[in-house]
Design a protein around this motif. Structure first.
Motif, PDB file in Angstrom:
ATOM      1  N   ILE A  23       0.862  -1.174   0.000  1.00 27.73           N
ATOM      2  CA  ILE A  23       0.000   0.000   0.000  1.00 27.73           C
ATOM      3  C   ILE A  23       0.901   1.226   0.000  1.00 27.73           C
ATOM      4  CG2 ILE A  23      -1.787   1.313   1.209  1.00 27.73           C
ATOM      5  CD1 ILE A  23      -2.730  -1.290   2.474  1.00 27.73           C
ATOM      6  N   ASN A  24       0.844   1.998  -1.095  1.00 31.67           N
ATOM      7  CA  ASN A  24       1.671   3.206  -1.244  1.00 31.67           C
ATOM      8  C   ASN A  24       3.158   2.921  -0.999  1.00 31.67           C
ATOM      9  OD1 ASN A  24      -0.614   4.794  -1.828  1.00 31.67           O
ATOM     10  ND2 ASN A  24      -1.009   5.109   0.358  1.00 31.67           N
ATOM     11  N   GLY A  25       3.619   1.786  -1.501  1.00 33.22           N
ATOM     12  CA  GLY A  25       5.028   1.463  -1.411  1.00 33.22           C
ATOM     13  C   GLY A  25       5.469   0.870  -0.091  1.00 33.22           C
ATOM     14  N   GLN A  26       4.531   0.609   0.814  1.00 35.21           N
ATOM     15  CA  GLN A  26       4.876   0.008   2.098  1.00 35.21           C
ATOM     16  C   GLN A  26       4.295  -1.397   2.168  1.00 35.21           C
ATOM     17  OE1 GLN A  26       3.736   2.214   5.618  1.00 35.21           O
ATOM     18  NE2 GLN A  26       5.366   1.243   6.802  1.00 35.21           N
ATOM     19  N   VAL A  27       5.081  -2.321   2.718  1.00 33.25           N
ATOM     20  CA  VAL A  27       4.646  -3.708   2.841  1.00 33.25           C
ATOM     21  C   VAL A  27       3.786  -3.854   4.098  1.00 33.25           C
ATOM     22  CG1 VAL A  27       5.361  -6.113   3.038  1.00 33.25           C
ATOM     23  CG2 VAL A  27       6.749  -4.509   1.709  1.00 33.25           C
ATOM     24  N   PHE A  28       2.641  -4.482   3.913  1.00 32.50           N
ATOM     25  CA  PHE A  28       1.781  -4.835   5.041  1.00 32.50           C
ATOM     26  C   PHE A  28       1.831  -6.359   5.186  1.00 32.50           C
ATOM     27  CE2 PHE A  28       0.518  -0.576   4.578  1.00 32.50           C
ATOM     28  CZ  PHE A  28      -0.212  -0.195   5.696  1.00 32.50           C
ATOM     29  N   LEU A  29       2.263  -6.820   6.342  1.00 36.97           N
ATOM     30  CA  LEU A  29       2.373  -8.238   6.631  1.00 36.97           C
ATOM     31  C   LEU A  29       1.332  -8.612   7.674  1.00 36.97           C
ATOM     32  CD1 LEU A  29       4.048 -10.881   6.236  1.00 36.97           C
ATOM     33  CD2 LEU A  29       5.471 -10.114   8.139  1.00 36.97           C
ATOM     34  N   ASN A  30       0.425  -9.488   7.285  1.00 38.78           N
ATOM     35  CA  ASN A  30      -0.678  -9.877   8.170  1.00 38.78           C
ATOM     36  C   ASN A  30      -1.416  -8.646   8.691  1.00 38.78           C
ATOM     37  OD1 ASN A  30      -0.051 -12.655   7.901  1.00 38.78           O
ATOM     38  ND2 ASN A  30       1.566 -12.436   9.445  1.00 38.78           N
ATOM     39  N   SER A  31      -1.697  -7.720   7.741  1.00 38.73           N
ATOM     40  CA  SER A  31      -2.475  -6.492   7.981  1.00 38.73           C
ATOM     41  C   SER A  31      -1.737  -5.440   8.795  1.00 38.73           C
ATOM     42  CB  SER A  31      -3.817  -6.806   8.665  1.00 38.73           C
ATOM     43  OG  SER A  31      -4.568  -7.720   7.888  1.00 38.73           O
ATOM     44  N   LYS A  32      -0.460  -5.660   9.120  1.00 44.66           N
ATOM     45  CA  LYS A  32       0.309  -4.681   9.878  1.00 44.66           C
ATOM     46  C   LYS A  32       1.462  -4.171   9.025  1.00 44.66           C
ATOM     47  CE  LYS A  32      -0.715  -6.748  14.385  1.00 44.66           C
ATOM     48  NZ  LYS A  32      -0.141  -7.357  15.621  1.00 44.66           N
ATOM     49  N   PRO A  33       1.686  -2.841   9.018  1.00 44.83           N
ATOM     50  CA  PRO A  33       2.780  -2.309   8.193  1.00 44.83           C
ATOM     51  C   PRO A  33       4.149  -2.710   8.734  1.00 44.83           C
ATOM     52  CG  PRO A  33       1.848  -0.574   9.565  1.00 44.83           C
ATOM     53  CD  PRO A  33       0.961  -1.786   9.760  1.00 44.83           C
ATOM     54  N   ILE A  34       5.030  -3.096   7.829  1.00 43.42           N
ATOM     55  CA  ILE A  34       6.421  -3.332   8.206  1.00 43.42           C
ATOM     56  C   ILE A  34       7.085  -1.962   8.324  1.00 43.42           C
ATOM     57  CG2 ILE A  34       8.637  -4.245   7.443  1.00 43.42           C
ATOM     58  CD1 ILE A  34       7.218  -6.515   6.120  1.00 43.42           C
ATOM     59  N   PRO A  35       7.629  -1.614   9.505  1.00 46.10           N
ATOM     60  CA  PRO A  35       8.247  -0.292   9.683  1.00 46.10           C
ATOM     61  C   PRO A  35       9.293   0.004   8.606  1.00 46.10           C
ATOM     62  CG  PRO A  35       8.063  -1.416  11.788  1.00 46.10           C
ATOM     63  CD  PRO A  35       7.684  -2.421  10.739  1.00 46.10           C
TER      64      PRO A  35
END
Length: 304
Positions: free
Chosen positions: A189-201
């Motif tokens: 989402i907008n270049g950020q990885v979401f793993l199990n619905s949580k953004p990877i910092p």
């Protein structure tokens, strides 16, 4: 001609040393001590050449032969001299017989093949998909036994066979980073990885500076990503709103893995034609980089 080789005539000894190298050439002449010395010198010369001229690796077996050529010439000269001094009635040790030489050569081949096939294999990087962790021209070792007892962990850099039969690169070796394990959900989402619905910092750090394919030096946005395990690594973002900066949700099936390149806008990975990677297509884990393709030097860095 066969008689000349049996009698260890000078020209025959010179030819054996030149073509097969002085280790086998000296064994052929019954000079086991000198052969062992040449073996040590050969390893030393290879290490020096690889340190100062690592691009020899790109030539494959031709590069190996060229690297050993100076020692072969020295062996040829010494072999000719020793063959001239040798008495034709001088008995030869068993290791100098043709069947022993074939057996020794075969043993070296089997050991090298076994190491490459079952333990460690060198690979090179042909594309920019894993920059900045692995760059074009880098060489690294892959451990083929790394996943004998357990599967890969998130963040591992792995080599695998392209699993998509519809891809022109089907069954070719790919190298990517494991992001999703079986049962995980992954989304961009907008270049950020979401793993199990949580953004990877994701944290911005100093730009990655490199020349493009036209030699123009460019600054590329660089970030650190930190997985739930605490493992961190660098990723690149060539620009906002690229094709794969926003994706649907990928749910990783059992026995499969979700792979991504660290150069997020320049990587064909599980977001695209690669798809989910079955466990049986894994080749192994990238463990050590030993040639820096950018600086053309030998290094010994762990692959993070």
């Amino acid at each position: 001609m066969i008689r000349a080789f049996k009698e260890r005539r000078p020209w025959a000894a010179a030819l054996v040393n030149l073509i097969f190298g002085p280790f086998l050439g000296m064994l052929y002449l019954g000079r086991g001590g000198i052969a062992f010395l040449y073996l040590i010198l050969g390893f030393g010369l290879a290490a020096l050449l690889l340190f100062f001229f690592p691009l020899v690796l790109t030539l494959g077996s031709t590069g190996t032969w060229l690297a050993s050529f100076p020692l072969n010439v020295i062996g040829m000269i010494q072999g000719t001299y020793l063959a001239r001094k040798r008495s034709t009635i001088e008995p030869l040790p068993r290791y100098a017989r043709w069947y022993s030489l074939v057996g020794i050569n075969l043993a070296f081949f089997i050991v090298a093949f076994a190491i490459r096939a079952f333990l460690y294999q060198p690979f090179s990087i042909p594309s920019a998909a894993m920059e900045p962790s692995l760059n074009i021209g880098d060489y690294f070792f892959v451990s083929k036994r790394a996943y004998d007892n357990a599967g890969p962990q998130r963040g591992d850099v792995v080599v695998f066979k392209m699993p998509n039969p519809n891809s022109p690169d089907y069954n070719q070796d790919f190298v990517k980073r494991v992001i999703g394990l079986p049962g995980d959900s992954v989304q961009m989402i907008n270049g950020q990885v979401f793993l199990n619905s949580k953004p990877i910092p994701k944290k911005r750090v100093a730009d990655y500076i490199r020349p493009d394919e036209f030699g123009v030096v460019r600054n590329v946005q660089r970030f650190t990503e930190t997985l739930p395990s605490g493992r961190s690594y660098y990723v690149l973002d060539l620009g906002p709103n690229s094709n794969e900066d926003n994706t649907g949700i990928f749910v990783v099936p059992a026995g499969h893995y979700f792979m991504m390149g660290d150069n997020r806008d320049n990587s064909d990975d599980s977001r695209m034609s690669v798809g989910f990677v079955p466990a049986e297509d894994l080749v192994g884990k990238a463990v050590v980089k030993f040639v820096d393709g950018q600086h053309k030097t030998m290094i010994w860095d762990p692959v993070d």
